[in-house]
Design an enzyme around this catalytic site. Structure first.
Site: not given
Ligand code: SAH
Length: 506
Positions: A284, A306, A419
């Protein structure tokens, strides 16, 4: 450093990585200088060890020796209770007096001179030399015939690390690194190999075929089943391969791997190992570059990332691709940001695999909430602030955000919104209309856990303007609740950029 014996082939990825981490000038496959100590594994069953001395070092040595089948005799005027017990339990005798030259007899395979008197230890050494008995002198490693390496034991596998007595501490540090990299289950794997050795020998008469077979088994799904505690499945699969030796590598596997929020150090050992052995990697956009760099250079890399409003590769196609590659017999990694089971569609992706009976496993990752909270010094729960935490997604759909607002406006609760950047003005407005105090602390963490992390702290009413002015970029995470106040006190991670902290200006 000389790696004495390994459960691992020379220079496997784990060791290469260990070398990378610790930056020692190690070389396991080429030994440049002659070895002062030759690594051997000695069968000690029913052979006798004599330890002269009963202090702490002698006790530590006895503890190590007691793991073998050796008998341990101890001669010492004073001895710890532990060494006395070990000696008796190991079928030896404890002789409570000072050492005399007659104590050294040809009955002993090895002797340890462990008194606290250097001269006495040298006398013991002389007595041993006269009878050709190898001796270890605790006060003088350089005049010892043998030394005690640092060992990592995964019964029946034994790995020993020696610095050739140059720096036992360095050897121990390296052993600790190796220890952390080798799953406990390696022992179970070795046990299983032992059990099937004869059958495999009968099935594959040609030694090259046998080697190839074991190579596939030890690097593939069978080993992974053992590592995940699934011994029954491992044996069933191995037997299935043996039933149809000609197809023994026909089935691929999918690893659904959580890559964590960005910092490559937050990857699990399991994720690292599987990435190293994957032949295809579907990843991803949120997976950070240093993590992609850890994938084997031979693997085919496919970006299926995505963006917020559209998918680079539609979800159905990703699911399809996983099935197709696995059916070709390949090991496929599906690498996702954070944890695959938290807003990661991980469930959907493996549903199809389950339907088609394709083996898969799920490797958890550190979710953005945990990573961002830790790296910004905002504990998600705290006895004085929040007894519960709620993770929700604030994704905009048809220009609005649908969330159970009343359930989010609850005392002593932290709300984490994934998100939520585009929907932030709506989220702020809705929370306030549903009763959240406008001055409730709120923060938005940008690119959490990476050197580019930025933290914007304000209140739920002022955060949207602050974030807009700072042109925050995804990925971002919203944390709302009084725990946010703790950030100033508990912040520890020094990112490259400044904190945008409107609420807490002194
Ligand atoms: N599966 C992932 C989430 C996927 S949805 C998890 O467990 O973290 C994607 C969202 O995750 C992004 O839009 C953001 O809100 C958050 N996210 C992922 N990595 C991030 C990061 N390094 N810093 C801040 N938000 C993050």
């Amino acid at each position: 450093m000389d790696l004495i014996q390994g459960a691992i082939s020379p220079n496997p990825p784990e060791i290469r990585q260990a070398r990378h981490i610790i930056d020692y000038p190690l070389n396991f496959s080429i030994i440049l200088r002659p070895m002062k100590y030759l690594p051997l594994m000695v069968n000690m069953s029913d052979r006798r060890f004599l330890i002269v001395g009963g202090g702490n070092i002698a006790t530590r040595r006895a503890r190590i020796i007691s793991q073998s089948g050796a008998l341990i005799d101890v001669v010492a005027k004073n001895a710890t209770e532990e060494i006395k017990n070990i000696s008796i339990q190991k079928g030896g005798v404890y002789i409570e007096r000072s050492w005399t030259a007659e104590d050294i007899t040809e009955d002993y395979a090895f002797v340890i001179a462990a008194t606290d008197d250097h001269h006495l230890n040298q006398e013991i050494r002389e007595a041993c030399l006269a009878l050709n008995i190898p001796v270890n002198v605790i006060t003088d490693a350089s005049s010892s015939d043998f030394t005690f390496p640092s060992t990592i034991y995964r019964s029946p596998m034994t790995i020993a690390v020696s610095s050739g007595s140059a720096s036992p501490l360095l050897a121990r540090l390296l052993a600790e690194r190796i220890n952390a990299l080798i799953p406990d289950s390696y022992g179970r794997l070795a046990g299983m190999v032992g059990k099937y050795r004869h059958v495999v020998r009968e099935t594959f008469a040609n030694p090259d075929d046998r080697k190839h077979f074991w190579g596939k088994v030890l690097r593939g799904t069978v080993a992974e089943h053992v590592f995940s505690g699934n011994l029954e499945d491992a044996e069933a699969l191995l037997e299935h391969y043996l039933d149809k030796p000609e197809h023994h590598i026909g089935v691929g596997e999918v690893y659904l791997i959580g890559a964590g929020p960005g910092d490559p150090d937050l990857l699990t050992f399991r994720a690292y190992r599987l990435l190293q052995q994957s032949q295809v990697v579907l990843y991803d956009r949120l997976v950070s570059k240093p993590i992609l760099d850890m994938v084997s250079s031979k693997a085919k890399m496919i970006h299926v990332g995505k963006r917020r409003s559209h998918h680079a590769v539609p979800q159905a196609n990703i699911n399809e691709m996983l099935v197709e590659y696995a059916k070709k017999g390949l090991r496929v990694a599906r690498l996702k940001g954070g944890d695959p089971f938290i807003f990661g569609r991980g469930g959907e992706e493996i549903e199809k695999l389950a339907e088609q009976h394709i083996p898969f496993q799920v490797v958890p990752g550190i979710t953005a909430a945990s990573g961002c909270a830790s790296y910004s010094g905002i504990p998600l729960t705290h006895r004085d602030h929040a007894q519960s935490v709620r993770f929700v997604t604030g994704q905009l759909r048809d220009g609005t955000v649908n969330l159970p607002w009343c359930q989010l406006v609850v005392e002593n609760q932290t709300v984490v919104i994934y998100m939520g950047l585009d929907g932030l003005p709506i989220i702020s407005e809705k929370l306030i209309t549903h009763g959240m105090p406008p001055d409730m602390p709120a923060s938005l963490i940008e690119q959490g856990t990476t050197p580019d992390q930025r933290i914007h702290c304000a209140t739920i009413s002022t955060l949207p303007a602050l974030v807009e002015q700072a042109s925050a970029k995804p990925p971002t995470l919203l944390i709302i609740g009084t725990v946010v106040e703790l950030h100033r006190k508990l912040r520890w991670f020094r990112e490259n950029t400044d904190i945008n902290d409107s609420q807490f200006v002194e």
